[in-house]
Design a protein around this motif. Structure first.
Motif, PDB file in Angstrom:
ATOM      1  N   LEU A 198      -6.650   1.699   0.931  1.00  0.00           N
ATOM      2  CA  LEU A 198      -6.871   0.367   1.513  1.00  0.00           C
ATOM      3  C   LEU A 198      -8.197  -0.234   1.050  1.00  0.00           C
ATOM      4  CD1 LEU A 198      -5.585   1.183   5.097  1.00  0.00           C
ATOM      5  CD2 LEU A 198      -4.366  -0.108   3.320  1.00  0.00           C
ATOM      6  N   ASP A 199      -9.255   0.568   1.090  1.00  0.00           N
ATOM      7  CA  ASP A 199     -10.555   0.081   0.611  1.00  0.00           C
ATOM      8  C   ASP A 199     -10.496  -0.316  -0.858  1.00  0.00           C
ATOM      9  OD1 ASP A 199     -12.036   0.198   2.980  1.00  0.00           O
ATOM     10  OD2 ASP A 199     -12.695   2.264   2.613  1.00  0.00           O
ATOM     11  N   CYS A 200      -9.828   0.487  -1.670  1.00  0.00           N
ATOM     12  CA  CYS A 200      -9.702   0.196  -3.098  1.00  0.00           C
ATOM     13  C   CYS A 200      -9.001  -1.136  -3.313  1.00  0.00           C
ATOM     14  CB  CYS A 200      -8.941   1.329  -3.792  1.00  0.00           C
ATOM     15  SG  CYS A 200      -8.691   1.063  -5.555  1.00  0.00           S
ATOM     16  N   MET A 201      -7.899  -1.360  -2.615  1.00  0.00           N
ATOM     17  CA  MET A 201      -7.158  -2.620  -2.765  1.00  0.00           C
ATOM     18  C   MET A 201      -8.022  -3.809  -2.365  1.00  0.00           C
ATOM     19  SD  MET A 201      -3.452  -1.486  -1.312  1.00  0.00           S
ATOM     20  CE  MET A 201      -2.134  -1.684  -2.500  1.00  0.00           C
ATOM     21  N   ILE A 202      -8.720  -3.681  -1.249  1.00  0.00           N
ATOM     22  CA  ILE A 202      -9.568  -4.780  -0.780  1.00  0.00           C
ATOM     23  C   ILE A 202     -10.723  -5.001  -1.754  1.00  0.00           C
ATOM     24  CG2 ILE A 202     -11.151  -5.497   1.055  1.00  0.00           C
ATOM     25  CD1 ILE A 202      -9.170  -4.032   3.020  1.00  0.00           C
ATOM     26  N   ASP A 203     -11.330  -3.922  -2.228  1.00  0.00           N
ATOM     27  CA  ASP A 203     -12.436  -4.039  -3.191  1.00  0.00           C
ATOM     28  C   ASP A 203     -11.992  -4.708  -4.490  1.00  0.00           C
ATOM     29  OD1 ASP A 203     -14.102  -2.788  -1.373  1.00  0.00           O
ATOM     30  OD2 ASP A 203     -14.086  -0.849  -2.402  1.00  0.00           O
ATOM     31  N   GLN A 204     -10.713  -4.566  -4.839  1.00  0.00           N
ATOM     32  CA  GLN A 204     -10.201  -5.180  -6.064  1.00  0.00           C
ATOM     33  C   GLN A 204      -9.822  -6.642  -5.874  1.00  0.00           C
ATOM     34  OE1 GLN A 204      -7.171  -2.697  -7.844  1.00  0.00           O
ATOM     35  NE2 GLN A 204      -8.521  -0.933  -7.878  1.00  0.00           N
ATOM     36  N   GLY A 205      -9.980  -7.156  -4.658  1.00  0.00           N
ATOM     37  CA  GLY A 205      -9.824  -8.585  -4.435  1.00  0.00           C
ATOM     38  C   GLY A 205      -8.442  -9.074  -4.053  1.00  0.00           C
ATOM     39  N   VAL A 206      -7.617  -8.214  -3.466  1.00  0.00           N
ATOM     40  CA  VAL A 206      -6.300  -8.684  -3.044  1.00  0.00           C
ATOM     41  C   VAL A 206      -6.442  -9.726  -1.943  1.00  0.00           C
ATOM     42  CG1 VAL A 206      -5.191  -6.499  -3.663  1.00  0.00           C
ATOM     43  CG2 VAL A 206      -5.971  -6.852  -1.315  1.00  0.00           C
ATOM     44  N   ASP A 207      -5.429 -10.572  -1.818  1.00  0.00           N
ATOM     45  CA  ASP A 207      -5.434 -11.597  -0.772  1.00  0.00           C
ATOM     46  C   ASP A 207      -4.917 -11.042   0.550  1.00  0.00           C
ATOM     47  OD1 ASP A 207      -6.247 -13.985  -2.384  1.00  0.00           O
ATOM     48  OD2 ASP A 207      -4.491 -13.345  -3.520  1.00  0.00           O
ATOM     49  N   GLY A 208      -4.149  -9.983   0.465  1.00  0.00           N
ATOM     50  CA  GLY A 208      -3.580  -9.346   1.643  1.00  0.00           C
ATOM     51  C   GLY A 208      -2.946  -8.030   1.243  1.00  0.00           C
ATOM     52  N   ILE A 209      -2.493  -7.280   2.237  1.00  0.00           N
ATOM     53  CA  ILE A 209      -1.870  -5.983   1.994  1.00  0.00           C
ATOM     54  C   ILE A 209      -0.612  -5.887   2.847  1.00  0.00           C
ATOM     55  CG2 ILE A 209      -2.120  -3.479   2.234  1.00  0.00           C
ATOM     56  CD1 ILE A 209      -5.132  -3.840   1.817  1.00  0.00           C
ATOM     57  N   ALA A 212       0.849  -1.191   0.000  1.00  0.00           N
ATOM     58  CA  ALA A 212       0.000   0.000   0.000  1.00  0.00           C
ATOM     59  C   ALA A 212       0.889   1.247   0.000  1.00  0.00           C
ATOM     60  CB  ALA A 212      -0.903   0.008   1.218  1.00  0.00           C
ATOM     61  N   PRO A 213       0.706   2.130  -0.972  1.00  0.00           N
ATOM     62  CA  PRO A 213       1.467   3.381  -0.962  1.00  0.00           C
ATOM     63  C   PRO A 213       0.982   4.281   0.171  1.00  0.00           C
ATOM     64  CG  PRO A 213      -0.176   3.438  -2.694  1.00  0.00           C
ATOM     65  CD  PRO A 213      -0.224   2.059  -2.095  1.00  0.00           C
ATOM     66  N   THR A 214       1.838   5.166   0.610  1.00  0.00           N
ATOM     67  CA  THR A 214       1.470   6.132   1.642  1.00  0.00           C
ATOM     68  C   THR A 214       1.223   7.473   0.986  1.00  0.00           C
ATOM     69  OG1 THR A 214       2.853   4.989   3.268  1.00  0.00           O
ATOM     70  CG2 THR A 214       2.201   7.263   3.788  1.00  0.00           C
ATOM     71  N   PRO A 215      -0.017   7.950   0.966  1.00  0.00           N
ATOM     72  CA  PRO A 215      -0.313   9.254   0.369  1.00  0.00           C
ATOM     73  C   PRO A 215       0.076  10.399   1.316  1.00  0.00           C
ATOM     74  CG  PRO A 215      -2.333   7.958   0.670  1.00  0.00           C
ATOM     75  CD  PRO A 215      -1.224   7.230   1.329  1.00  0.00           C
ATOM     76  N   PHE A 216       0.515  11.491   0.720  1.00  0.00           N
ATOM     77  CA  PHE A 216       0.909  12.672   1.474  1.00  0.00           C
ATOM     78  C   PHE A 216       0.139  13.893   0.985  1.00  0.00           C
ATOM     79  CE2 PHE A 216       4.560   9.850   1.648  1.00  0.00           C
ATOM     80  CZ  PHE A 216       4.921   9.906   2.987  1.00  0.00           C
ATOM     81  N   GLN A 217      -0.024  14.848   1.881  1.00  0.00           N
ATOM     82  CA  GLN A 217      -0.564  16.152   1.518  1.00  0.00           C
ATOM     83  C   GLN A 217       0.542  16.940   0.809  1.00  0.00           C
ATOM     84  OE1 GLN A 217      -3.681  17.112   2.122  1.00  0.00           O
ATOM     85  NE2 GLN A 217      -4.339  15.563   3.579  1.00  0.00           N
ATOM     86  N   GLU A 218       0.190  18.032   0.168  1.00  0.00           N
ATOM     87  CA  GLU A 218       1.193  18.853  -0.519  1.00  0.00           C
ATOM     88  C   GLU A 218       2.255  19.382   0.432  1.00  0.00           C
ATOM     89  OE1 GLU A 218       0.026  21.766  -3.384  1.00  0.00           O
ATOM     90  OE2 GLU A 218      -1.652  20.538  -4.073  1.00  0.00           O
ATOM     91  N   ASP A 219       1.905  19.572   1.711  1.00  0.00           N
ATOM     92  CA  ASP A 219       2.873  20.083   2.686  1.00  0.00           C
ATOM     93  C   ASP A 219       3.764  18.984   3.268  1.00  0.00           C
ATOM     94  OD1 ASP A 219       1.226  18.721   4.468  1.00  0.00           O
ATOM     95  OD2 ASP A 219       0.656  20.504   5.611  1.00  0.00           O
ATOM     96  N   GLY A 220       3.595  17.734   2.800  1.00  0.00           N
ATOM     97  CA  GLY A 220       4.421  16.625   3.258  1.00  0.00           C
ATOM     98  C   GLY A 220       3.840  15.847   4.418  1.00  0.00           C
ATOM     99  N   SER A 221       2.710  16.295   4.963  1.00  0.00           N
ATOM    100  CA  SER A 221       2.072  15.564   6.057  1.00  0.00           C
ATOM    101  C   SER A 221       1.297  14.362   5.497  1.00  0.00           C
ATOM    102  CB  SER A 221       1.137  16.482   6.850  1.00  0.00           C
ATOM    103  OG  SER A 221       0.086  16.950   6.035  1.00  0.00           O
ATOM    104  N   LEU A 222       1.013  13.412   6.372  1.00  0.00           N
ATOM    105  CA  LEU A 222       0.270  12.224   5.962  1.00  0.00           C
ATOM    106  C   LEU A 222      -1.147  12.601   5.532  1.00  0.00           C
ATOM    107  CD1 LEU A 222       1.236   9.838   8.896  1.00  0.00           C
ATOM    108  CD2 LEU A 222       2.152   9.802   6.566  1.00  0.00           C
ATOM    109  N   ASP A 223      -1.617  11.973   4.469  1.00  0.00           N
ATOM    110  CA  ASP A 223      -2.993  12.161   4.008  1.00  0.00           C
ATOM    111  C   ASP A 223      -3.783  10.929   4.447  1.00  0.00           C
ATOM    112  OD1 ASP A 223      -5.388  12.447   2.675  1.00  0.00           O
ATOM    113  OD2 ASP A 223      -4.478  13.103   0.788  1.00  0.00           O
ATOM    114  N   LEU A 224      -4.302  10.995   5.656  1.00  0.00           N
ATOM    115  CA  LEU A 224      -4.939   9.824   6.269  1.00  0.00           C
ATOM    116  C   LEU A 224      -6.250   9.441   5.600  1.00  0.00           C
ATOM    117  CD1 LEU A 224      -4.130  10.611  10.001  1.00  0.00           C
ATOM    118  CD2 LEU A 224      -2.858   9.179   8.390  1.00  0.00           C
ATOM    119  N   ASP A 225      -7.008  10.419   5.117  1.00  0.00           N
ATOM    120  CA  ASP A 225      -8.249  10.091   4.405  1.00  0.00           C
ATOM    121  C   ASP A 225      -7.948   9.324   3.121  1.00  0.00           C
ATOM    122  OD1 ASP A 225      -9.943  11.227   6.306  1.00  0.00           O
ATOM    123  OD2 ASP A 225      -9.885  13.196   5.349  1.00  0.00           O
ATOM    124  N   SER A 226      -6.929   9.762   2.396  1.00  0.00           N
ATOM    125  CA  SER A 226      -6.535   9.053   1.169  1.00  0.00           C
ATOM    126  C   SER A 226      -6.001   7.666   1.494  1.00  0.00           C
ATOM    127  CB  SER A 226      -5.488   9.854   0.395  1.00  0.00           C
ATOM    128  OG  SER A 226      -6.066  11.020  -0.143  1.00  0.00           O
TER     129      SER A 226
END
Length: 84
Positions: A36-47, A17-31
């Motif tokens: 994570l939801d996108c990966m699970i929805d696409q049917g991965v076996d694990g992350i 899973a990539p870690t998304p960041f805000q433009e200021d370099g802080s973590l983008d927790l909503d993204s």
């Protein structure tokens, strides 16, 4: 040879899973949650979280702890998870 009933089998697709960041370099927790939801929805076996592709070496200990807790709560056992 008997099988260990506690042994977990890791098979299939376990993308990092990539870690998304805000433009200021802080973590983008909503993204992060959407990733994570996108990966699970696409049917991965694990992350796999906090791996090299996740920029783990650029994160502070506090950021890594925050991401780990967020990811584990969001994944909530829906797929197997590897934390590096």
């Amino acid at each position: 040879m008997s099988k260990n009933s506690n042994k977990i089998s890791y098979q299939g697709v376990f993308p990092i899973a990539p870690t998304p960041f805000q433009e200021d370099g802080s973590l983008d927790l909503d993204s992060q949650k959407r990733v994570l939801d996108c990966m699970i929805d696409q049917g991965v076996d694990g992350i796999c979280i906090l791996a090299n592709y996740s920029e783990q070496f650029l994160l502070s200990d506090d950021e890594r702890e925050k991401l780990t807790k967020l990811c584990m709560k969001k994944i909530d056992g829906r797929v197997k998870t590897i934390v590096t």
